[in-house]
Design an enzyme around this catalytic site. Sequence first.
Site, PDB file in Angstrom:
ATOM      1  N   GLY A  19      56.731  76.484  44.559  1.00 38.55           N
ATOM      2  CA  GLY A  19      55.687  76.967  44.080  1.00 38.55           C
ATOM      3  C   GLY A  19      54.744  76.102  43.555  1.00 38.55           C
ATOM      4  O   GLY A  19      54.905  74.968  43.349  1.00 38.55           O
ATOM      5  N   ASP A  20      53.316  76.411  43.383  1.00 38.94           N
ATOM      6  CA  ASP A  20      52.376  75.784  42.651  1.00 38.94           C
ATOM      7  C   ASP A  20      51.554  76.861  42.190  1.00 38.94           C
ATOM      8  O   ASP A  20      51.542  77.953  41.919  1.00 38.94           O
ATOM      9  CB  ASP A  20      51.692  74.830  43.510  1.00 38.94           C
TER      10      ASP A  20
ATOM     11  N   GLN B 150      52.413  63.558  44.575  1.00 41.45           N
ATOM     12  CA  GLN B 150      53.890  64.109  44.441  1.00 41.45           C
ATOM     13  C   GLN B 150      54.826  62.973  45.295  1.00 41.45           C
ATOM     14  O   GLN B 150      55.919  62.926  44.647  1.00 41.45           O
ATOM     15  CB  GLN B 150      54.183  65.358  45.670  1.00 41.45           C
TER      16      GLN B 150
ATOM     17  N   LYS C 212      55.557  60.780  42.417  1.00 37.05           N
ATOM     18  CA  LYS C 212      56.234  61.929  41.080  1.00 37.05           C
ATOM     19  C   LYS C 212      57.864  61.626  41.544  1.00 37.05           C
ATOM     20  O   LYS C 212      58.774  61.542  40.872  1.00 37.05           O
ATOM     21  CB  LYS C 212      55.581  62.865  41.087  1.00 37.05           C
TER      22      LYS C 212
ATOM     23  N   LYS D 149      53.079  68.603  50.108  1.00 40.05           N
ATOM     24  CA  LYS D 149      52.314  69.712  49.347  1.00 40.05           C
ATOM     25  C   LYS D 149      51.662  70.506  50.607  1.00 40.05           C
ATOM     26  O   LYS D 149      51.513  70.039  51.594  1.00 40.05           O
ATOM     27  CB  LYS D 149      51.262  69.064  48.696  1.00 40.05           C
TER      28      LYS D 149
ATOM     29  N   LYS E 179      59.136  67.305  49.876  1.00 40.24           N
ATOM     30  CA  LYS E 179      59.235  68.101  48.878  1.00 40.24           C
ATOM     31  C   LYS E 179      58.099  68.317  47.860  1.00 40.24           C
ATOM     32  O   LYS E 179      57.474  67.166  47.727  1.00 40.24           O
ATOM     33  CB  LYS E 179      60.627  67.470  48.065  1.00 40.24           C
TER      34      LYS E 179
ATOM     35  N   SER F 252      63.725  71.414  40.857  1.00 42.40           N
ATOM     36  CA  SER F 252      63.862  71.693  42.260  1.00 42.40           C
ATOM     37  C   SER F 252      64.853  71.092  43.106  1.00 42.40           C
ATOM     38  O   SER F 252      65.633  71.714  43.813  1.00 42.40           O
ATOM     39  CB  SER F 252      62.394  71.750  43.008  1.00 42.40           C
TER      40      SER F 252
ATOM     41  N   THR G  19      58.707  72.698  34.148  1.00 46.04           N
ATOM     42  CA  THR G  19      57.631  71.595  34.307  1.00 46.04           C
ATOM     43  C   THR G  19      57.168  71.462  32.779  1.00 46.04           C
ATOM     44  O   THR G  19      56.936  70.631  32.173  1.00 46.04           O
ATOM     45  CB  THR G  19      56.543  72.024  35.149  1.00 46.04           C
TER      46      THR G  19
END
Length: 447
Positions: free
Chosen positions: A167-168, A113, A116, A128, A92, A379, A211
Amino acid sequence: MIKNEYLRKLYAECAVKNQDEPEFLQAVNLFLKSVDSVVDHLPSLLESGVLPRLLEPERVIIFRVPWVDDGGRVQVNRGYRIQYNSAIGPYKGGLRFDSSVNLSIMKFLSFEQTFKNALTGLPLGGGKGGADFSPAGKSDGEIMRFCQSFISELYRYIGPGIDVPAGDLGVGAREIGYMFGYYKKIVNRFEGAFTGKGISYGGSFARPEATGYGLCYFTEEMLNRYCNESLSGKRVIVSGSGQVGSNAAVKAARLGAKVVAMSDIDGVIYHPNGLETELVHKIKTNRESITLYCPHNPAVQYFAPPAQLWRIPCDVAFPCATQNEIDLAAAKDLVKGGVKVVCEGANMPTTPEAIDYLIDNNILFGPAKAANAGGVAVSGLEMTQNVSAYPWTFNEVDEKLKLIMKNIFKKIDETAKRFNKPENLVFSANITGFLKIYEAMAAQGVV
Ligand code: NDP
């Protein structure tokens, strides 16, 4: 400096193997430094063989993304998906579309990630991806054709229970819509293979805000626990006014803070009495320059380049633009300007030297792994809503987000105390996430 000989050797090998990947090595080095402080408390760690496996992504996918621009010319970009670690759940993590994207940045982001996601308490592995394609200046048609070409390759590696991108930087609701639509057409199934979707087709309320809001909730916990204070009345500066920055600014203002300055790629707007954050949010949601704010208030000052932001006196700084935006010079400016808290909205926005300087000067420092985990947490909640086919309201999601951020803070604060490093949340975020992954990897054998 890493003291433990085994860890030093591990890093040296990693540095040789990944010579052209400075961002990845920076993230690995910071992580191993944290492990260095606890290695004596975890005697089975070194024999378990978990660490060398953790420094290698499970899978790296690199692919060609050809597309045709509005002038009929063929363009070619490079696409990536790093499926870093699936010990605690399906991969993810977001997709980044930006000209700066390369293997090093993809690997550092997916590495970060992984820890996290472990901190959120949800069953999410780390990944990612993205492409060296910048949507800025492209037409909607060009972006759609690019997204479709990107997914025509990536679709075979993703899906619910396997890998769920979001998204990012450079990938918002528009890009997710184009990618989801094409994915659905190819696999002929309507399923939650992406998060960050529009509300009309399976998205979660509060995902775009998550976020930035989560960053404020986390900062409130820090201020409350360590200073018995809150964001109310604090002067806040925010770099980047995209999805993370503009929502953090809006939430901070709603919690009573005075957001005195914000930036985008063009420059900085500053007003000592506070900016109208909802207006900045509106301008940036329309993908316009922050300079458009100035005509609304002649008293607002404008500076360029955006790095001038760090010179503005403040109590709280939210770096929400990109990696390594606070270097040592910027950290010195922040301390000179009276900053009390730096909390990271972007991924790795502070260089290691700047982090050391801030911590040495007793600045409360909230690391990205923990402080910006609100996005991936919601998410995760979007995935739950998709599986149950039952959507929650904005307030229901926001309440869950608040609780998740509170729990992340509580867990890492406890780890900091347990290892006698009070208030060093950089260390404790690394170790808390790592211990969860370590347990899962050790239990699952050598795979
Ligand atoms: P966006 O693309 O929505 O916004 C990025 C913003 O940063 C834009 O306003 C852009 O300006 C600005 N910007 C870019 N470079 C600079 C610079 N050098 N100085 C000042 N401003 C700059 O991205 P996101 O908000 O989604 O992501 C921002 C960061 O947060 C990234 O590091 C991302 O990895 C991280 N993150 C994002 C999450 C999410 O949920 N979206 C989750 C967790 C982390 P302009 O508008 O002019 O282009």
